[in-house]
Scaffold this active site. Structure first.
Site, PDB file in Angstrom:
ATOM      1  N   SER A 200      41.110  41.725  36.508  1.00 28.54           N
ATOM      2  CA  SER A 200      41.034  42.760  37.358  1.00 28.54           C
ATOM      3  C   SER A 200      42.369  43.106  37.955  1.00 28.54           C
ATOM      4  O   SER A 200      43.337  43.247  37.331  1.00 28.54           O
ATOM      5  CB  SER A 200      40.100  41.950  38.154  1.00 28.54           C
ATOM      6  OG  SER A 200      39.505  43.127  39.275  1.00 28.54           O
ATOM      7  N   ASP A 306      31.225  47.846  33.001  1.00 23.77           N
ATOM      8  CA  ASP A 306      31.670  47.469  34.364  1.00 23.77           C
ATOM      9  C   ASP A 306      31.660  48.655  35.079  1.00 23.77           C
ATOM     10  O   ASP A 306      32.276  49.772  34.983  1.00 23.77           O
ATOM     11  CB  ASP A 306      33.168  47.086  33.999  1.00 23.77           C
ATOM     12  CG  ASP A 306      33.979  46.434  35.062  1.00 23.77           C
ATOM     13  OD1 ASP A 306      33.572  46.536  36.351  1.00 23.77           O
ATOM     14  OD2 ASP A 306      35.057  45.851  34.819  1.00 23.77           O
ATOM     15  N   HIS A 334      31.594  43.328  35.155  1.00 23.63           N
ATOM     16  CA  HIS A 334      32.932  42.912  35.600  1.00 23.63           C
ATOM     17  C   HIS A 334      33.187  41.498  35.234  1.00 23.63           C
ATOM     18  O   HIS A 334      33.092  40.654  36.271  1.00 23.63           O
ATOM     19  CB  HIS A 334      33.336  43.290  37.084  1.00 23.63           C
ATOM     20  CG  HIS A 334      34.915  43.317  37.372  1.00 23.63           C
ATOM     21  ND1 HIS A 334      35.722  44.002  36.756  1.00 23.63           N
ATOM     22  CD2 HIS A 334      35.499  42.439  38.453  1.00 23.63           C
ATOM     23  CE1 HIS A 334      36.738  43.882  37.319  1.00 23.63           C
ATOM     24  NE2 HIS A 334      36.678  42.772  38.393  1.00 23.63           N
TER      25      HIS A 334
END
Length: 644
Positions: A200, A306, A334
């Site tokens: 991320s 995602d 995610h």
């Protein structure tokens, strides 16, 4: 003491004893590098006895404007026995804003320190696993977070250069001090070869540092990472949320109140919520134009589903890279591959770092570039991504019965008119495509006569008249047909955390290497969304400026959908759902428009392997489970309060 903790400590102690014995017992004629055997690194160094130190790397910036260069707090764990032998080791680096505010990994681990302020626990398994194998693990607090000075500028120059400074220090090009002010030098224990990793935001930093072309950065492993912050916080002119950069700054900020007010003001003004334009602020946070500067090899991992860091982020980055590269695409959202395909991921990561940081010729760069999850638990390896067999195919839209249109029709005349319904939820928009639903129009293919695959980035071009200066346009591709699928919209985004755990490396009393096991969360459903896309109509000419629409005039507007790789089975039906505003995934700035769609001038472009059948005069009947009742107030946005 719990039985689980006792078991970890016994395991760690036993492992440490074995390591100590193996190192001490090595004969005089042993290889010069004891952690390399049979072409790979092996755990011969004690993790418990590792050198642990914390230093502060000086940057060239002063964006907190206190007259002193900003410093990045860096925590290091490295093998003591290698240092004693004067063996220089490579570095695995994770630079993150999350070490004190939010934690890392599925269990949200935070850094902890001893009474002297020296690192005691590093989040995640990287140090536990790799330090015994002859690596140093280094974690850096991005500027303005945790123990670093400066101010977090959310994807900007300060953020990227604060992490780059650490790579420079590891290569003798920057200065650092210990907490007492004495010099800290890295070149005595590291060979400077650095690999950056992170999920991320952390992976986004790795992309940004690689895009500077810094020497010594040999590889990066961006997981669910951003390559353009504009595309993270905007969808082609559509806002995800107002004041989003300021929100992200507040969450990770580690500085005293008021210190970073100037930077927060710059975030507010630069991001320009009022227009949604791409400007100099966003260009600074767009790493893709500098992909040609990347020297490092790249190993990307991303969830095909995602909805936080969407798939355009990896696809646009991947297509521009001209370096050795590899990609894993899972069906989750995610989620870190460590929590999807744990053993295979650790093994692949181990081999990747051995190749690019230890220089071991293990052949990983000659293996298939892409590993793709095609169905729950089913993975295939392929030589490239997108699929070499996928061809860009223009597909017509037909009138059908006047309510439900057709896909791949020989006759594509007709029109549709609908009014924007901002609170139309996704679940309702894609259900029951054979019925009229206010605020959406639906198109269906004929039932597939053979499997097809969509691999790449689809688009839909819409010829429209709009009675307002702009409107949001939203498109979704849907697979109608029963199948067992990863339940990525559920909590956990496709995984379930179990009560059992497994250990990946060595442990200490302060930092254990054991993590909760996970399982894929699967569900049998009669339809699933394959990909989504959004476009602000007034940005159809350029993302850099607003071009208002004139009522009564026809415009051809292309809506890019998110990149995907999905397979549709024989008998299934491909659906296209078009609506205007989408209040779940974005924050519409203009709503309430009435849109007229000319089907003859509209089409769907698919990166298609296989063929869609020719549509009949009307769309097939596609039964679906009842859509959930509309919520009032509208359902919360799916991306909030998520962080990148």
């Amino acid at each position: 003491m719990s039985g689980s903790l006792l078991r970890r400590l016994i395991t760690a102690a036993a492992a440490g004893a074995v390591v100590a014995t193996s190192v001490a017992a090595a004969p005089a004629h042993a290889a010069a590098v004891p952690h390399i055997r049979d072409g790979q690194t092996v755990p011969v160094y004690s993790y418990e006895n590792a050198v642990r130190e914390s230093v502060y790397v000086q940057t060239s910036l002063d964006n907190d404007q206190d007259g002193v260069p900003d410093k990045v707090a860096v925590d290091i764990t490295r093998p003591r026995e290698a240092a004693d032998r004067r063996l220089k080791v490579p570095v695995i680096l994770e630079a993150s804003p999350y070490y004190s505010c939010c934690g890392r990994g599925n269990e949200s681990e935070l850094k902890t320190y001893d009474a002297n302020g020296v690192i005691a626990k590093q989040p995640l398994f990287y140090d536990n696993y790799f330090v015994p194998r002859g690596y140093a693990f280094v974690s850096a607090d991005l500027a303005g977070t945790n123990r670093s000075t400066g101010c977090m500028d959310v994807g900007g120059r300060e953020e990227v250069l604060s992490a780059k400074a650490v790579v420079d220090w590891l290569n003798g090009r920057a200065v650092a001090t210990y907490g007492d002010g004495s010099p800290a030098v890295a070149t005595g224990w590291t060979n400077g070869k650095t690999g950056m990793i992170g999920k991320s935001w952390d992976g986004s930093v790795a992309n940004g540092v690689a895009a500077t072309g810094v020497r010594g950065l040999e590889t990066i492993v961006p997981i669910s990472a951003i390559s353009s912050w504009y595309d993270y916080q905007r969808y082609n002119g559509v806002l995800r949320s107002t004041d989003y950069p300021e929100y992200l700054h507040r969450v990770v900020n580690g500085r005293p109140a008021g210190v970073c007010d100037t930077v927060v003001k710059q975030l507010d003004e630069g991001s320009d919520d009022a227009t949604g334009n791409y400007n100099a602020y966003w260009a600074e946070r767009d790493f893709r134009p500098d992909a040609s500067k990347v020297r490092a090899s790249v190993f990307i991992a991303h969830g095909i589903n995602d909805t936080n860091v969407t798939t355009t982020q990896f696809a646009q980055w991947w297509s521009r890279l001209d370096v050795p590269k590899k990609i894993w695409l899972a069906q989750q959202g995610h989620v870190d591959p460590f929590d999807i395909r744990r053993a295979a991921w650790v093994d692949e990561l181990h081999r990747w770092f051995d190749r690019w940081l230890q220089g071991l010729r293990n052949g990983i760069e000659r293996e298939p570039r892409a590993s793709i999850e095609t169905a729950p638990g089913t993975w295939v390896d392929e030589p490239a991504w997108p699929a070499a067999s996928a061809r860009s195919t223009r597909i017509t839209l037909g009138n059908g019965d006047g309510t439900t249109g057709t896909i791949n029709s020989r006759i594509n005349g007709g029109s549709r008119t609908w009014s924007d319904a901002p609170d139309l939820e996704e679940a309702t928009a894609v259900a029951n495509p054979n019925t009229a639903v206010p605020g959406r129009v639906a198109f269906l293919s004929a039932p597939l006569t053979s499997p097809v695959r969509i691999s790449g980035t689809p688009t839909v071009t819409l010829r429209v008249q709009v009675d307002k200066p702009t409107t949001e346009l939203t498109a979704r591709l849907v697979d109608y047909g029963s199948a067992t699928r990863v339940n990525y919209l559920a909590r956990g985004e496709g995984i379930t955390t179990l009560a059992t755990e497994s250990c990946w490396g060595e442990s200490t009393t302060a930092d254990d290497a054991c993590y909760r096991d996970t399982a894929e969360n699967v569900v049998t459903s009669d339809h699933a969304i394959l990909t989504r896309g959004w476009q602000d109509a007034a940005h159809h000419v350029s993302l850099r400026r607003v071009t208002p629409l004139q009522p009564g005039r026809w415009y051809s507007i292309t809506v890019p959908l998110q990149a995907t790789d999905q397979r549709l089975a024989t008998g299934h039906v491909l659906g296209l759902i078009v609506q205007a505003s989408d209040n779940e995934y974005s924050t519409p700035q203009s709503t309430g428009a009435t849109i007229r769609l000319d089907l003859r001038g509209s089409s769907l472009s698919l990166p298609l392997a296989g063929r869609l059948p020719i549509a009949g005069a009307t769309a097939p009947a596609v039964p679906t489970a009842p859509a959930p009742a509309a919520l009032s107030p509208p359902a919360p946005k799916r991306f909030q309060p998520l962080l990148p």
